[in-house]
Design an enzyme around this catalytic site. Structure first.
Site, short mmCIF file in Angstrom:
data_model
loop_
_atom_site.label_atom_id
_atom_site.label_comp_id
_atom_site.label_asym_id
_atom_site.label_seq_id
_atom_site.Cartn_x
_atom_site.Cartn_y
_atom_site.Cartn_z
N THR A 1 0.87 -1.19 0.00
CA THR A 1 0.00 0.00 0.00
C THR A 1 0.90 1.23 0.00
O THR A 1 2.12 1.12 0.13
CB THR A 1 -0.88 0.03 1.27
OG1 THR A 1 -0.04 0.34 2.39
CG2 THR A 1 -1.59 -1.28 1.51
N ASP A 2 0.29 2.42 -0.11
CA ASP A 2 1.09 3.64 -0.08
C ASP A 2 1.86 3.77 1.25
O ASP A 2 2.98 4.23 1.29
CB ASP A 2 0.20 4.87 -0.28
CG ASP A 2 -0.30 4.94 -1.72
OD1 ASP A 2 0.30 4.24 -2.58
OD2 ASP A 2 -1.28 5.66 -1.97
N CYS A 3 1.18 3.34 2.35
CA CYS A 3 1.84 3.47 3.65
C CYS A 3 2.68 2.25 4.03
O CYS A 3 3.57 2.34 4.86
CB CYS A 3 0.80 3.79 4.73
SG CYS A 3 -0.72 2.86 4.60
N TYR A 4 2.36 1.12 3.45
CA TYR A 4 3.13 -0.12 3.72
C TYR A 4 3.56 -0.70 2.37
O TYR A 4 2.94 -1.62 1.85
CB TYR A 4 2.27 -1.13 4.48
CG TYR A 4 1.92 -0.69 5.89
CD1 TYR A 4 2.75 -1.03 6.96
CD2 TYR A 4 0.77 0.06 6.15
CE1 TYR A 4 2.44 -0.62 8.25
CE2 TYR A 4 0.47 0.47 7.43
CZ TYR A 4 1.31 0.12 8.48
OH TYR A 4 1.02 0.52 9.76
N PRO A 5 4.63 -0.17 1.77
CA PRO A 5 4.93 -0.50 0.38
C PRO A 5 5.49 -1.90 0.14
O PRO A 5 5.38 -2.43 -0.96
CB PRO A 5 5.98 0.55 0.00
CG PRO A 5 6.59 0.98 1.28
CD PRO A 5 5.52 0.86 2.32
#
Lengths: 402, 136
Positions: free
Chosen positions: A138-142
């Site tokens: 994800t954007d926060c957990y790439p």
């Protein structure tokens, strides 16, 4: 003379508490009489050590750099899949989990040499565990991939959380069919070739407090070699079953959900277990202290194996189809003698839970209390009793029609 | 016929095609019972035997086997209980066909009498903590 838990804790603190195991209290009462023992003894310790399937551990492994969100991804610990449906780095490993490439029962009976219970045993034993995970990013957990060793001493939390343990009595398993059965109750030979049972009887926690007068939510216990707590009744908790005059259930009845810090525990009391043809599980050590608040409570703890009855259930067809399949009723004194008579046949018996290890647990708990390192807790809420209205329901299966 | 022993024979590849065991009867007057055999031409062979006879004949027979190049182990060493893993639950007791596991009614511990063990291996997979190990 009624006592309170506070008074008992004061005596523990002062090093003056009198503690005996559920084994020892039987003879003590025979020698001295119930009245005297109820005054003298403050705590009776119980113990059990057997395979308990509804067990598992949750871990918080710490954030990786860059961050990964395991929730919704896939996580393996030593090739055994863990449940990853929480936040970024929380996972839960169930005792029955199996590696994806385990042949299971395709080669019958499956051996099930390694599963979730074994990973928990190794983790507790301080061994490095191989963690392999994939995530969607994800954007926060790439991050999408993680391969690392983890060790119990490095991760934030490791918590044993078992939602059905320490069953209050259980089926005694037999097989009247003409083929060998490989079950969670062990190998059952055909034509009543053997009988297996799994409880420590007169030492077992809930059999020493049949109406849950002292054991409840919040009770502090011995769990896996460390201390833990009862958090709830176990799933399938079913107090309203036939009971003997002494109050002891004659069928599987109550159960407890337990929690504790895995980092305090030991692999001696959490043993990865393989049931041939059935699967992997974990053998869990549990000990519960019973405060002797009155003569009535003491009387419950003096129950002997001869006074605890259980149903012999036929696993050769009846069990599978949710039929009662009761082919006899025996007591644990008979079962422990090595032979019981069922349907006119003398059948050899074996246990799946360990009595000597249960004695050891009750003894360790006794020593903890005597040395003042373990004190008693007042349950916040009692476990649901026979008047709770709980009825154990079968699945209401309804066909899905589109 | 008082003397009897259970032994494991390891045949090197070159001996597998020779009638070694036959000579134990003919030349040494020993009675034998094959408990387990895995002998394939051109591969190493393994045989578990119970030998019965006079002790002197047994010793001569063993000397003959050793000279012929057969490696011999006493059988009772072959199924071993890993004491670290055994929890003394007792699941093995009714599984063993020879009654090699005995419950001590005082301590409730399970005793493994390895002199009764035929190394059939039934206990190995039936043991929940996998404490029984087969060693060759």
């Amino acid at each position: 003379m009624a006592k309170t838990i506070e008074e008992i804790n004061e005596k523990i603190k002062a090093g003056k508490a009198v503690v005996v195991t559920a084994d020892e209290v039987i003879d003590l009462v025979k020698q001295k009489g119930a009245k005297k023992v109820a005054q003298e003894v403050d705590v009776v310790t119980t113990g059990t050590f057997g395979p308990m399937c509804s067990s598992g551990a949750y871990l918080n492994i710490g954030h990786s750099k860059p961050r990964i969100k395991l929730g919704g991804g896939r996580v393996y610990l030593n090739d055994v899949p863990a449940y990853a449906a929480f936040a970024a780095i929380d996972i839960y490993l169930g005792a029955n989990a199996l590696p994806d490439d385990d042949p299971r029962n395709r080669v019958y009976p499956g051996e099930f040499n390694y599963g979730g219970g074994h990973v928990i045993e190794e983790l507790v034993g301080g061994k490095d565990i191989r963690l392999i995970a994939t995530a969607y990013g994800t954007d926060c957990y790439p991050r999408k991939k993680l391969e690392t060793w983890i060790n119990i001493k490095d991760i934030n939390e490791a918590v044993l959380f078992n939602f059905r343990n320490a069953y209050q009595n259980y089926n005694v398993a037999a097989n009247t069919s003409n083929k060998t059965l490989y079950t969670y109750m062990g190998v059952l030979k055909p034509n009543l070739g053997n009988i297996n049972y799994s409880t420590t009887g007169q030492l077992s926690p809930l059999l020493n407090d049949p109406y849950y007068k002292t054991i409840g939510i919040g009770t502090k216990i011995f769990l896996g070699g460390g201390t833990g707590f009862i958090t709830w009744q176990g799933t399938q908790h079913n107090p309203d079953v036939p009971r003997s005059e002494n109050g002891v259930p004659k069928r599987g009845a109550g159960a407890i959900a337990v929690i504790g810090d895995l980092k305090q525990m030991s692999p001696r009391w959490l043993v990865g277990t393989s049931m041939l043809g059935y699967g992997c599980t974990i053998t869990v050590g549990i000990g519960v202290p019973i405060p002797i608040l009155s003569e009535e409570i003491l009387a419950y703890t003096t129950v002997t194996d001869d006074e605890i009855f259980a149903a012999v259930i036929d696993y050769g067809g009846a069990y599978q189809n949710l039929q009662p399949g009761i082919i006899g009723e025996v007591n644990y004194g008979q079962l422990r003698s090595g032979r019981v008579v069922v349907q006119g046949k003398e059948v050899p018996t074996a246990s799946l839970s360990s009595y000597p290890r249960a004695v050891e647990i009750a003894t360790i708990l006794k020593e903890w209390i005597l040395s003042g390192k373990f004190w008693l807790t007042q349950p916040v809420v009692p476990l649901p009793g026979i008047d709770s209205g709980i009825i154990l329901k079968p699945l209401n299966e309804r066909p899905i029609e589109e | 016929m008082a003397f009897s022993r259970r032994i494991v024979l390891h045949f090197p590849r070159r001996l597998v095609n020779r009638p070694i065991v036959y000579r134990l009867i003919r030349d040494f007057n020993l009675e034998f019972n094959i408990l387990k055999a895995s002998v394939t031409p051109d591969e190493e062979g393994l045989m578990v035997l119970e030998l019965k006879g006079k002790q002197e004949d047994y010793e001569k027979g063993i000397e003959y086997l050793t000279k012929a190049g057969v490696r011999i182990q006493p059988l009772s060493r072959n199924v071993i209980r890993n004491e670290e893993r055994c929890t003394h639950c007792g699941a093995c007791i009714t599984i063993c066909p020879t009654g090699a596991f005995k419950l001590d009614f005082v301590t409730r511990e399970v005793k493994f009498c390895d002199e009764k063990c035929l190394a059939c291996g039934l206990c190995i997979k039936a043991c929940p903590p996998r404490a029984m190990e087969l060693h060759f």
